[in-house]
Design an enzyme around this catalytic site. Structure first.
Site, PDB file in Angstrom:
ATOM      1  N   HIS A 122       1.011  -1.132  -0.011  1.00 17.20           N
ATOM      2  CA  HIS A 122       0.076  -0.300  -0.018  1.00 17.20           C
ATOM      3  C   HIS A 122       0.980   1.219   0.179  1.00 17.20           C
ATOM      4  CE1 HIS A 122      -2.551   2.350   2.138  1.00 17.20           C
ATOM      5  NE2 HIS A 122      -3.476   2.458   1.455  1.00 17.20           N
ATOM      6  N   ASP A 199       2.934  -3.813   8.138  1.00 18.51           N
ATOM      7  CA  ASP A 199       2.154  -3.056   8.008  1.00 18.51           C
ATOM      8  C   ASP A 199       0.672  -4.245   7.800  1.00 18.51           C
ATOM      9  OD1 ASP A 199      -0.463  -2.074   6.808  1.00 18.51           O
ATOM     10  OD2 ASP A 199       0.577  -1.620   4.901  1.00 18.51           O
ATOM     11  N   GLN A 202      -5.002  -5.257   6.938  1.00 19.53           N
ATOM     12  CA  GLN A 202      -5.778  -5.995   6.802  1.00 19.53           C
ATOM     13  C   GLN A 202      -5.502  -6.990   7.683  1.00 19.53           C
ATOM     14  OE1 GLN A 202      -8.171  -4.999   4.972  1.00 19.53           O
ATOM     15  NE2 GLN A 202      -7.404  -3.062   4.170  1.00 19.53           N
ATOM     16  N   LYS A 225     -10.144  -0.213  10.609  1.00 18.38           N
ATOM     17  CA  LYS A 225     -10.306  -1.454   9.444  1.00 18.38           C
ATOM     18  C   LYS A 225     -10.979  -2.827  10.295  1.00 18.38           C
ATOM     19  CE  LYS A 225      -7.688  -0.144   6.014  1.00 18.38           C
ATOM     20  NZ  LYS A 225      -7.999   0.728   5.317  1.00 18.38           N
ATOM     21  N   CYS A 365      -5.380   2.487  -3.578  1.00 19.37           N
ATOM     22  CA  CYS A 365      -3.585   3.347  -3.057  1.00 19.37           C
ATOM     23  C   CYS A 365      -2.735   1.856  -3.420  1.00 19.37           C
ATOM     24  CB  CYS A 365      -3.712   3.548  -0.809  1.00 19.37           C
ATOM     25  SG  CYS A 365      -4.580   4.425  -1.769  1.00 19.37           S
TER      26      CYS A 365
HETATM   27  N1  C6P Z   1      -6.449   0.704   3.429  1.00 18.42           N
HETATM   28  C1  C6P Z   1      -8.459   0.509   1.261  1.00 18.42           C
HETATM   29  O1  C6P Z   1      -9.763   0.900   0.160  1.00 18.42           O
HETATM   30  P1  C6P Z   1      -5.094   3.786   6.628  1.00 18.42           P
HETATM   31  O2  C6P Z   1      -5.765   4.873   5.874  1.00 18.42           O
HETATM   32  O3  C6P Z   1      -4.098   4.693   7.930  1.00 18.42           O
HETATM   33  O4  C6P Z   1      -5.857   3.164   8.006  1.00 18.42           O
HETATM   34  O5  C6P Z   1      -4.367   2.545   6.233  1.00 18.42           O
HETATM   35  C2  C6P Z   1      -3.208   2.985   5.412  1.00 18.42           C
HETATM   36  C3  C6P Z   1      -3.359   1.222   4.762  1.00 18.42           C
HETATM   37  C4  C6P Z   1      -2.323   0.616   5.116  1.00 18.42           C
HETATM   38  N2  C6P Z   1      -1.936  -0.866   4.647  1.00 18.42           N
HETATM   39  C5  C6P Z   1      -3.076  -1.394   4.348  1.00 18.42           C
HETATM   40  C6  C6P Z   1      -2.549  -2.632   3.815  1.00 18.42           C
HETATM   41  C7  C6P Z   1      -4.127  -0.750   3.664  1.00 18.42           C
HETATM   42  O6  C6P Z   1      -5.260  -1.181   3.695  1.00 18.42           O
HETATM   43  C8  C6P Z   1      -4.177   0.658   4.155  1.00 18.42           C
HETATM   44  C9  C6P Z   1      -5.759   1.248   4.271  1.00 18.42           C
HETATM   45  C10 C6P Z   1      -7.783   0.781   2.213  1.00 18.42           C
HETATM   46  O7  C6P Z   1      -7.224  -0.464   1.267  1.00 18.42           O
HETATM   47  C11 C6P Z   1      -8.063   2.434   2.611  1.00 18.42           C
HETATM   48  S1  C6P Z   1      -6.621   3.057   0.699  1.00 18.42           S
END
Ligand code: C6P
Length: 409
Positions: A122, A199, A202, A225, A365
């Site tokens: 991401h 990271d 998920q 999430k 992203c």
């Molecule tokens: N992915 C998706 O629709 P934040 O926005 O900081 O809570 O998380 C960022 C992020 C980082 N790593 C992974 C693997 C992610 O999936 C995400 C967030 C969302 O896939 C929003 S782009």
């Protein structure tokens, strides 16, 4: 299969209808819906306990502080941290990775050093490191993925070597669903004296996570999430790493003493929490953790594996539909990305929305990954505890309808 259908009553938003169609929410990888238990915890804090934390001598402020710190302990317990002090509250996964990049990376990287990432990351796990390379002269190296959409561990030696100081990778892909080879990458990092950063945006919401057993140095995730509020997440770090990391933000709350020309820091984790923290959000995060714990993360995972297996099977019946991700539910989570013939995913998502079936469309992203997949965008359905097989059926029905509408032969 465990029946979780009773949980749906806890989610008021699932009662919504659009043009008579009940909401079919299939975008939990972007953000999950919130149960009343989380909504009530946030509401109760603001109605009955609102005060700033770690400051007031009065009882109301002590209550707020206790609730905030109790939330930290719950999050720590949820991922089996050795102590609540190893949990730093951040704005979310993105903020957590930036904190590590600026707090640890700036201080430890030199020209010629390597930061090893993977090609499925991401942007949150790419761009902060790119910014750090500009400041330090370190370089990025990328571990590729296999044709089966998994991180290619056979290429570790090319990407992680004595130059590597940081190995940062996704525990579960938000596009492909692929579960990361955590043990292999953590071991490869350790073998060359690098730190590992996972990271887990998920991963933590979908599988039981034991940060001590994973053996990484840092693990980051977001509350929104996993049924919690937006605006808060957690950065877990091994205590010795947190102690050697500099704060990336300065201000109130995070200091031990301030002189006119220099300051000293508060103890971990407070040295990383500058300013008034997201108190209500932390309390809501704690309530989300309680909710998931009551279901049991084993049950959460089993439910999602069932739904994912069912979705993969039903989607593969649709002509001209391409799925991007591993076929085996054991190797993946519940984010299922696909394209349908040459229909643009945005058009597809708009058509599905006419039946109130919500999927995300775009590059999610992950532009470098989409470039590798050879498509500018995909549509993505993603599942959580409140989803049911009949919603997969509604998705499939809506996709057939889209084929008819777009005249796909
Ligand atoms: N992915 C998706 O629709 P934040 O926005 O900081 O809570 O998380 C960022 C992020 C980082 N790593 C992974 C693997 C992610 O999936 C995400 C967030 C969302 O896939 C929003 S782009």
């Amino acid at each position: 299969m465990t029946d979780l259908s009773h949980l749906r009553d806890d989610f008021p938003i699932l009662q919504r209808r659009f043009d008579g169609h009940p909401l079919v929410y299939l975008d939990s990888a972007a953000t999950t819906q919130k149960p009343v238990q989380v909504l009530d915890a946030v509401d109760d804090y603001y109605r009955n306990h609102n005060a700033n934390v770690h400051r007031g001598a009065y009882r109301l402020a002590q209550e707020a502080t206790e609730m905030y710190e109790a939330a930290r302990a719950k999050v720590a317990g949820f991922v089996n941290a050795a102590s609540p002090s190893e949990i730093v509250f951040t704005r979310g996964t993105t903020a957590g990775i930036n904190h590590i990049a600026y707090g640890w990376g700036l201080d430890h990287l030199q020209p010629g050093d390597r930061i090893s990432l993977t090609t499925l990351e991401h942007h949150a796990n790419v761009v902060p490191w790119q910014l750090i390379t500009r400041h330090t002269g370190a370089e990025l190296a990328y571990l590729p993925i296999t044709k089966d959409f998994l991180i290619d561990t056979s290429r570790i030696a090319e990407t992680i070597d004595e130059r590597t100081k940081i190995v940062a990778f996704s525990g579960m892909s938000n596009v492909l669903g692929s579960i990361g080879p955590i043990a292999e990458l953590v071991a490869a990092a350790r073998a060359v004296g690098a730190i590992s950063v996972i990271d887990a945006a998920q991963l933590v919401p979908h599988m039981a996570t034991d940060v001590q057993a994973m053996g990484a140095d840092f693990v980051v995730f977001s509350a929104h999430k996993m049924l919690g509020p937006t605006g808060i997440g957690a950065l877990w770090g091994r205590m010795d790493r947190l102690e050697e990391m500099e704060p990336a933000e300065g201000g109130g709350e995070m200091i031990h003493d301030v002189q006119l020309h220099e300051s000293t820091w508060a103890e971990v984790p407070h040295k990383f929490e500058a300013g008034t923290p997201p108190i209500a959000q932390a309390i809501g995060f704690g309530a989300a953790v309680d909710y998931l714990t009551a279901i049991g993360m084993g049950t959460v995972r089993a439910h999602e594996m069932d739904l994912t297996a069912y979705a993969l099977e039903r989607l593969s019946e649709i002509p001209d539909l391409t799925i991007y991700g591993p076929k085996d539910p054991e190797l993946r989570g519940g984010a299922v990305s696909f394209t349908l013939a040459d229909i643009h995913p945005h058009d597809l998502a708009t058509i599905l929305d006419q039946s109130a079936v919500t999927v995300r469309a775009g590059h999610h992203c992950t532009r470098p990954l989409h470039r590798l997949l050879g498509v500018p965008a995909t549509a993505r359905a993603s599942f959580y505890v409140y989803n049911e097989r009949r919603e997969v059926d509604l998705l499939v029905e809506a996709l057939h309808e889209a084929r008819r509408l777009f005249g796909v032969a």
